[in-house]
Design an enzyme around this catalytic site. Structure first.
Site, mmCIF file in Angstrom:
data_model
loop_
_atom_site.group_PDB
_atom_site.id
_atom_site.type_symbol
_atom_site.label_atom_id
_atom_site.label_comp_id
_atom_site.label_asym_id
_atom_site.label_seq_id
_atom_site.Cartn_x
_atom_site.Cartn_y
_atom_site.Cartn_z
ATOM 1 N N HIS A 213 -6.209 -0.262 -10.860
ATOM 2 C CA HIS A 213 -6.871 0.170 -9.631
ATOM 3 C C HIS A 213 -6.042 -0.329 -8.447
ATOM 4 O O HIS A 213 -5.548 -1.457 -8.456
ATOM 5 C CB HIS A 213 -8.285 -0.401 -9.589
ATOM 6 C CG HIS A 213 -8.934 -0.237 -8.257
ATOM 7 N ND1 HIS A 213 -9.059 0.980 -7.643
ATOM 8 C CD2 HIS A 213 -9.472 -1.152 -7.395
ATOM 9 C CE1 HIS A 213 -9.639 0.818 -6.467
ATOM 10 N NE2 HIS A 213 -9.905 -0.462 -6.293
ATOM 11 N N CYS B 92 -15.125 0.954 -7.387
ATOM 12 C CA CYS B 92 -13.713 1.111 -7.783
ATOM 13 C C CYS B 92 -13.544 1.260 -9.287
ATOM 14 O O CYS B 92 -12.484 1.671 -9.754
ATOM 15 C CB CYS B 92 -12.894 -0.057 -7.256
ATOM 16 S SG CYS B 92 -12.935 -0.129 -5.457
ATOM 17 N N ASN C 252 -6.494 2.369 -0.796
ATOM 18 C CA ASN C 252 -7.490 2.259 -1.867
ATOM 19 C C ASN C 252 -8.437 3.452 -1.765
ATOM 20 O O ASN C 252 -9.253 3.521 -0.862
ATOM 21 C CB ASN C 252 -8.249 0.929 -1.695
ATOM 22 C CG ASN C 252 -9.317 0.719 -2.751
ATOM 23 O OD1 ASN C 252 -9.636 1.627 -3.523
ATOM 24 N ND2 ASN C 252 -9.877 -0.475 -2.778
HETATM 25 O O1 UT7 Z 1 -11.337 -2.327 -4.530
HETATM 26 C C1 UT7 Z 1 -12.265 -3.291 -4.141
HETATM 27 C C2 UT7 Z 1 -12.314 -3.237 -2.659
HETATM 28 N N1 UT7 Z 1 -11.866 -4.344 -1.927
HETATM 29 C C3 UT7 Z 1 -10.855 -5.154 -2.257
HETATM 30 O O2 UT7 Z 1 -10.232 -5.120 -3.284
HETATM 31 C C4 UT7 Z 1 -10.509 -6.189 -1.224
HETATM 32 C C5 UT7 Z 1 -9.787 -7.361 -1.793
HETATM 33 N N2 UT7 Z 1 -9.359 -8.229 -0.711
HETATM 34 C C6 UT7 Z 1 -8.234 -8.002 -0.023
HETATM 35 O O3 UT7 Z 1 -7.507 -7.058 -0.297
HETATM 36 C C7 UT7 Z 1 -7.871 -8.994 1.041
HETATM 37 O O4 UT7 Z 1 -8.760 -10.072 0.993
HETATM 38 C C8 UT7 Z 1 -7.875 -8.381 2.465
HETATM 39 C C9 UT7 Z 1 -6.721 -7.416 2.604
HETATM 40 C C10 UT7 Z 1 -9.199 -7.701 2.763
HETATM 41 C C11 UT7 Z 1 -7.657 -9.504 3.486
HETATM 42 O O5 UT7 Z 1 -6.451 -10.187 3.181
HETATM 43 P P1 UT7 Z 1 -6.434 -11.780 3.084
HETATM 44 O O6 UT7 Z 1 -5.060 -12.166 2.806
HETATM 45 O O7 UT7 Z 1 -7.482 -12.185 2.089
HETATM 46 O O8 UT7 Z 1 -6.820 -12.196 4.546
HETATM 47 P P2 UT7 Z 1 -7.974 -13.185 4.985
HETATM 48 O O9 UT7 Z 1 -9.294 -12.533 4.924
HETATM 49 O O10 UT7 Z 1 -7.768 -14.500 4.294
HETATM 50 O O11 UT7 Z 1 -7.592 -13.398 6.507
HETATM 51 C C12 UT7 Z 1 -6.393 -14.107 6.893
HETATM 52 C C13 UT7 Z 1 -6.241 -13.955 8.388
HETATM 53 C C14 UT7 Z 1 -7.501 -14.271 9.160
HETATM 54 O O12 UT7 Z 1 -7.132 -14.872 10.380
HETATM 55 P P3 UT7 Z 1 -7.257 -16.457 10.570
HETATM 56 O O13 UT7 Z 1 -8.697 -16.788 10.338
HETATM 57 O O14 UT7 Z 1 -6.342 -17.068 9.541
HETATM 58 O O15 UT7 Z 1 -6.804 -16.657 11.983
HETATM 59 C C15 UT7 Z 1 -8.061 -12.897 9.454
HETATM 60 O O16 UT7 Z 1 -8.875 -12.890 10.600
HETATM 61 O O17 UT7 Z 1 -5.889 -12.615 8.707
HETATM 62 C C16 UT7 Z 1 -6.814 -12.100 9.674
HETATM 63 N N3 UT7 Z 1 -6.966 -10.684 9.437
HETATM 64 C C17 UT7 Z 1 -6.161 -9.761 9.989
HETATM 65 N N4 UT7 Z 1 -5.114 -9.868 10.816
HETATM 66 C C18 UT7 Z 1 -4.484 -8.745 11.188
HETATM 67 C C19 UT7 Z 1 -7.880 -10.054 8.662
HETATM 68 N N5 UT7 Z 1 -7.673 -8.733 8.700
HETATM 69 C C20 UT7 Z 1 -6.615 -8.530 9.503
HETATM 70 C C21 UT7 Z 1 -5.936 -7.378 9.929
HETATM 71 N N6 UT7 Z 1 -4.882 -7.531 10.751
HETATM 72 N N7 UT7 Z 1 -6.283 -6.131 9.532
#
Ligand code: UT7
Length: 335
Positions: free
Chosen positions: A254, A114, A284
């Protein structure tokens, strides 16, 4: 004192759209979750199987050549930031050189995820400042759909395809890319990477079965490091150039997650109306996010505007550039 000014912007976005509603049919997710957790509503996808990253990079570059009426022979250097090259080698830059018919250009790819565009930009700036090159094409282009696992709901909702490009030319009038700072921290390489396809794990039946040719990330870890990294590096570059939030016309972050962008802006004291955000429409696009923002906001930019560009990505890699914008509006808007 010779500076490298951004003197034109070009972009390419594929027609194909992947909406949150489409993703709801592919994985266990919801439009509401995606919008509130990431700010994304749709992404563009390059669906034609015969086209790849170089196609988008060439289209973005052609836009610059056409708008500025520049002959491809005038380009000295082509630098492409990408993690989705058409193939391991030759570089995407070679394919862009060929596609443009830029017969006097040399070029190479920069692999910084990125941060690819920013790392390519500061490389291009060095070639201008040293007198090596007079016209440098700096491109950020990624066909993320080629490495996204559309069964993994934690990553497939984020990424999209696209390309953006800028032309760098020398100037002595105090405008241009005035400062840059870059970092890498390889100790965190596992947190965001693609394990297969390189010399460590070349493609085998096993690597395919184990889905090693797809991107994998620990989203929460990346999130935390990204907020800290983007804010720290932006603050650093503002401090050493004696800039406060009031001096900045736009923060150009970004586009990884709306919440990362919000937190970065808050930490460096820039109000949200001065932040370029288009993640809603494109997701992204990795190396393409920053030049795609510049393309979307070009018509509003004025000569002398202070911009802070900032990125964080896999590697980890991160960086920031301070740009004093060199021209008024966009050629298309005749402003
Ligand atoms: O440019 C560099 C590339 N990558 C990034 O910048 C990624 C940076 N990270 C993020 O943007 C976020 O961490 C994500 C968007 C990937 C995830 O969001 P989050 O708020 O950090 O979610 P999380 O991983 O803490 O998950 C929270 C909950 C979990 O469920 P439980 O364990 O609380 O029951 C996940 O299983 O949300 C669940 N979850 C989803 N639910 C519905 C994870 N992905 C999804 C989804 N839809 N797509």
């Amino acid at each position: 004192m010779i500076n490298a000014a951004i003197t034109a912007v070009g972009h390419y976005l594929p027609e194909g759209r992947l909406t949150n509603a489409d993703l709801e049919k592919m994985v266990d997710t919801s439009d509401e979750w995606i919008r509130t957790r990431t700010g994304i509503e749709e992404r563009r996808i390059l669906k034609d199987p015969d086209k790849a990253t170089s196609y988008m990079a060439i289209e973005a570059s052609k836009m610059i050549l056409e708008r500025r009426n520049i002959d491809p022979d005038e380009i000295d250097t082509i630098i492409v930031g990408t993690v989705t090259p058409d193939m391991l080698f030759p570089s995407t830059a070679c394919l862009v050189q060929f596609g443009l018919g830029a017969s006097n250009a040399w070029g190479f790819d920069v692999s910084a995820a990125c941060s690819g565009f920013l790392f390519a930009l500061s490389s291009g700036v060095s070639f201008i400042e040293s007198g090596h090159s007079k016209k440098v094409l700096v491109i950020g282009a990624d066909k993320m759909s080629s490495i996204v696992d559309y069964t993994d709901r934690t990553s497939c909702i984020i990424f999209g395809d696209g390309a953006g490009a800028v032309l760098l030319e020398p100037t002595e009038d105090g405008h241009g890319v005035l400062d840059s700072v870059e970092y890498t921290d390889g100790s965190n390489w596992r947190i965001l990477c693609m394990h297969g396809g390189g010399s460590l794990h070349p493609a085998t039946r096993e690597t395919v079965d184990q889905r090693m040719h797809f991107l994998t990330q620990d989203g929460q870890h990346v999130f935390r490091y990204a907020v800290q990294g983007m804010a720290d590096v932006s603050r650093e570059i503002m401090k050493r150039n004696n800039l406060t939030g009031d001096d900045i016309r736009y923060l150009v972050p970004h586009q990884a997650n709306q919440r990362i962008i919000d937190a970065t802006a808050r930490r460096i004291g820039i109000t949200m109306e001065k932040v370029m955000i288009n993640i809603r429409n494109y997701g992204n696009t990795t190396a393409a996010t920053i030049p795609l923002c510049l393309a979307d906001w070009e018509s509003e930019l004025r000569r002398g505007d202070n911009l802070i560009l900032a990125a964080f990505g896999g590697g980890f890699t991160w960086g920031s550039s301070y740009v004093k914008w060199a021209y008024d509006g966009s050629p298309d808007s005749e402003s």
